[in-house]
Design a protein around this motif. Structure first.
Motif, mmCIF file in Angstrom:
data_model
loop_
_atom_site.group_PDB
_atom_site.id
_atom_site.type_symbol
_atom_site.label_atom_id
_atom_site.label_comp_id
_atom_site.label_asym_id
_atom_site.label_seq_id
_atom_site.Cartn_x
_atom_site.Cartn_y
_atom_site.Cartn_z
ATOM 1 N N ILE A 99 0.843 -1.197 0.000
ATOM 2 C CA ILE A 99 0.000 0.000 0.000
ATOM 3 C C ILE A 99 0.883 1.255 0.000
ATOM 4 O O ILE A 99 2.011 1.233 0.503
ATOM 5 N N VAL A 100 0.356 2.333 -0.578
ATOM 6 C CA VAL A 100 1.028 3.620 -0.453
ATOM 7 C C VAL A 100 0.852 4.107 0.985
ATOM 8 O O VAL A 100 -0.091 3.722 1.682
ATOM 9 N N SER A 101 1.773 4.964 1.428
ATOM 10 C CA SER A 101 1.816 5.316 2.850
ATOM 11 C C SER A 101 0.525 5.960 3.354
ATOM 12 O O SER A 101 0.129 5.748 4.504
ATOM 13 N N THR A 102 -0.165 6.721 2.504
ATOM 14 C CA THR A 102 -1.384 7.386 2.969
ATOM 15 C C THR A 102 -2.486 6.390 3.312
ATOM 16 O O THR A 102 -3.342 6.668 4.159
ATOM 17 N N ALA A 103 -2.471 5.216 2.690
ATOM 18 C CA ALA A 103 -3.504 4.210 2.957
ATOM 19 C C ALA A 103 -3.404 3.626 4.358
ATOM 20 O O ALA A 103 -4.342 2.980 4.836
ATOM 21 N N GLN A 104 -2.278 3.862 5.040
ATOM 22 C CA GLN A 104 -2.128 3.324 6.395
ATOM 23 C C GLN A 104 -3.097 3.975 7.392
ATOM 24 O O GLN A 104 -3.285 3.472 8.498
ATOM 25 N N TYR A 105 -3.734 5.084 6.982
ATOM 26 C CA TYR A 105 -4.659 5.763 7.890
ATOM 27 C C TYR A 105 -6.010 5.057 7.968
ATOM 28 O O TYR A 105 -6.786 5.336 8.882
ATOM 29 N N PHE A 106 -6.318 4.183 6.982
ATOM 30 C CA PHE A 106 -7.613 3.495 7.057
ATOM 31 C C PHE A 106 -7.507 1.979 6.902
ATOM 32 O O PHE A 106 -8.369 1.251 7.395
ATOM 33 N N LEU A 107 -6.455 1.480 6.228
ATOM 34 C CA LEU A 107 -6.396 0.046 5.948
ATOM 35 C C LEU A 107 -6.348 -0.828 7.193
ATOM 36 O O LEU A 107 -6.952 -1.913 7.206
ATOM 37 N N PRO A 108 -5.627 -0.445 8.260
ATOM 38 C CA PRO A 108 -5.620 -1.319 9.445
ATOM 39 C C PRO A 108 -7.008 -1.648 9.981
ATOM 40 O O PRO A 108 -7.235 -2.757 10.479
ATOM 41 N N ARG A 109 -7.951 -0.700 9.874
ATOM 42 C CA ARG A 109 -9.320 -1.003 10.331
ATOM 43 C C ARG A 109 -9.928 -2.114 9.486
ATOM 44 O O ARG A 109 -10.638 -2.990 9.999
ATOM 45 N N LEU A 110 -9.684 -2.088 8.180
ATOM 46 C CA LEU A 110 -10.220 -3.117 7.296
ATOM 47 C C LEU A 110 -9.529 -4.456 7.525
ATOM 48 O O LEU A 110 -10.169 -5.509 7.530
ATOM 49 N N LEU A 111 -8.224 -4.421 7.726
ATOM 50 C CA LEU A 111 -7.495 -5.659 8.001
ATOM 51 C C LEU A 111 -7.931 -6.261 9.333
ATOM 52 O O LEU A 111 -8.071 -7.477 9.462
ATOM 53 N N GLY A 112 -8.151 -5.396 10.318
ATOM 54 C CA GLY A 112 -8.547 -5.892 11.630
ATOM 55 C C GLY A 112 -9.854 -6.649 11.594
ATOM 56 O O GLY A 112 -9.962 -7.762 12.133
ATOM 57 N N PHE A 114 -11.259 -7.977 8.987
ATOM 58 C CA PHE A 114 -11.130 -9.162 8.132
ATOM 59 C C PHE A 114 -10.435 -10.295 8.883
ATOM 60 O O PHE A 114 -10.866 -11.455 8.819
ATOM 61 N N CYS A 115 -9.370 -9.971 9.591
ATOM 62 C CA CYS A 115 -8.638 -11.006 10.319
ATOM 63 C C CYS A 115 -9.433 -11.526 11.515
ATOM 64 O O CYS A 115 -9.284 -12.692 11.898
ATOM 65 N N ASP A 116 -10.275 -10.677 12.117
ATOM 66 C CA ASP A 116 -11.138 -11.166 13.196
ATOM 67 C C ASP A 116 -12.081 -12.252 12.684
ATOM 68 O O ASP A 116 -12.351 -13.240 13.370
#
Length: 312
Positions: A99-112, A114-116
């Motif tokens: 991911i580009v660095s700016t995507a780190q502001y929202f992607l962790p919520r989606l990964l979290g 999904f992984c749950d």
């Protein structure tokens, strides 16, 4: 005797690092063990895979062919294991994302989330600049890449997952804060802190002002959003950044969005992969998750977009 999966994995690590030593560190093996696996693979294939020129290692033509074949073979085996796990109702496997660095502001919520829902999944996440993401995308090094608009020259499948509005930021006490419908000509007289050349946000901002016969006076060039925000807070100038970077500062009031005519520039986040790539079960599932929940995750971090958006 055919090549083993172990040999292919070791070979790909050496090819990626152009070094037996660094591959050994990555694989937690000794350097002689890595060298031995590659030599055995060369003997089985009947071709040298590397050549050394000076102090650098390079893939031979046979090595380049083997890189493609090794990736396809290992991907196929991984897809097989994922599908077998899926048949048992257990979604397992590895998900590689760049991911580009700016995507780190929202992607962790989606990964979290999904992984749950899929606790058996292992995620390898690369956060880097746009140029590196594009290079990884063209080399098929990841399952999925997340970035802004994909250049037309790349033969990829790209799907929109959320809006990515670009805004002009100023320190809370800047004279332009609170003014309405500020002309671009007025903003272009202010010093700007810009991302590095090739950055998606920089390209979009420069394109907007250039279309109006204007250029942005650059005071400073920085390679990260956080550094740029600190420079703006320090009073060094204005910045053009994704609204997503305001996840925290916007709430605290340290940074303010200027009401500039033509802004926000309505851009979009996209998830992409090379055309013809066979997505794993996990990658397909995560793509569905991104499309279904991407916009909500972005808005959860930065809030609703104020005012009507004007396209680039």
């Amino acid at each position: 005797m055919p090549a083993s999966l172990r040999q292919l994995r070791v070979f790909l690590s050496v090819a990626r690092h152009e070094s037996y030593t660094r591959a050994a560190e990555e694989l937690h093996l000794t350097q002689p063990a890595v060298f031995s696996q590659v030599k055995q693979l060369e003997e089985r294939l009947g071709h040298p895979l590397f050549e050394r020129i000076g102090k650098r290692m390079f893939l031979t033509e046979a090595g380049k062919v083997t890189v493609d074949g090794a990736r396809e073979a290992l991907d196929a085996v991984e897809r097989m294991h994922m599908r077998l796990a899926d048949m048992k109702g257990l979604r397992q496997g590895k998900l590689r994302i760049a991911i580009v660095s700016t995507a780190q502001y929202f992607l962790p919520r989606l990964l979290g989330s999904f992984c749950d829902a899929n606790p058996g999944i292992e995620v390898a996440l690369m956060v880097t600049n746009r140029q590196t993401v594009l290079e990884r995308l063209s080399q098929n090094e990841d399952d999925l890449c997340i970035l802004g608009t994909v250049p037309g020259g790349l033969d990829v499948v790209a799907t929109v997952i959320a809006d990515n509005p670009l805004v002009i930021l100023a320190r809370h006490d800047h004279p332009l804060v609170g003014e309405r419908n500020i002309p671009p000509e007025r903003v272009a007289r202010e010093p700007f802190i810009l991302r590095e050349p090739g950055s998606g946000t920089r390209l979009a901002a420069e394109r907007f002002f250039k279309a109006r016969g204007l250029s942005l006076p650059m005071r400073m060039e920085l390679g990260s959003n956080e550094a740029i925000k600190q420079a703006v807070i320090g009073g060094l100038g204005l910045a053009a950044l994704s609204r997503d970077t305001l996840a925290l500062e916007g709430q605290l009031g340290v940074l303010k969005t200027l009401d500039v005519a033509g802004f926000p520039l309505l851009r979009q986040w996209q998830v992409a992969y090379p055309r013809g790539k066979h997505l794993s079960v996990v990658a397909e599932a995560f793509m569905d998750h991104l499309v279904a929940n991407g916009q909500a995750a972005v808005e959860a971090g930065s809030g609703p977009l104020p005012g009507p958006a004007v396209g680039e």
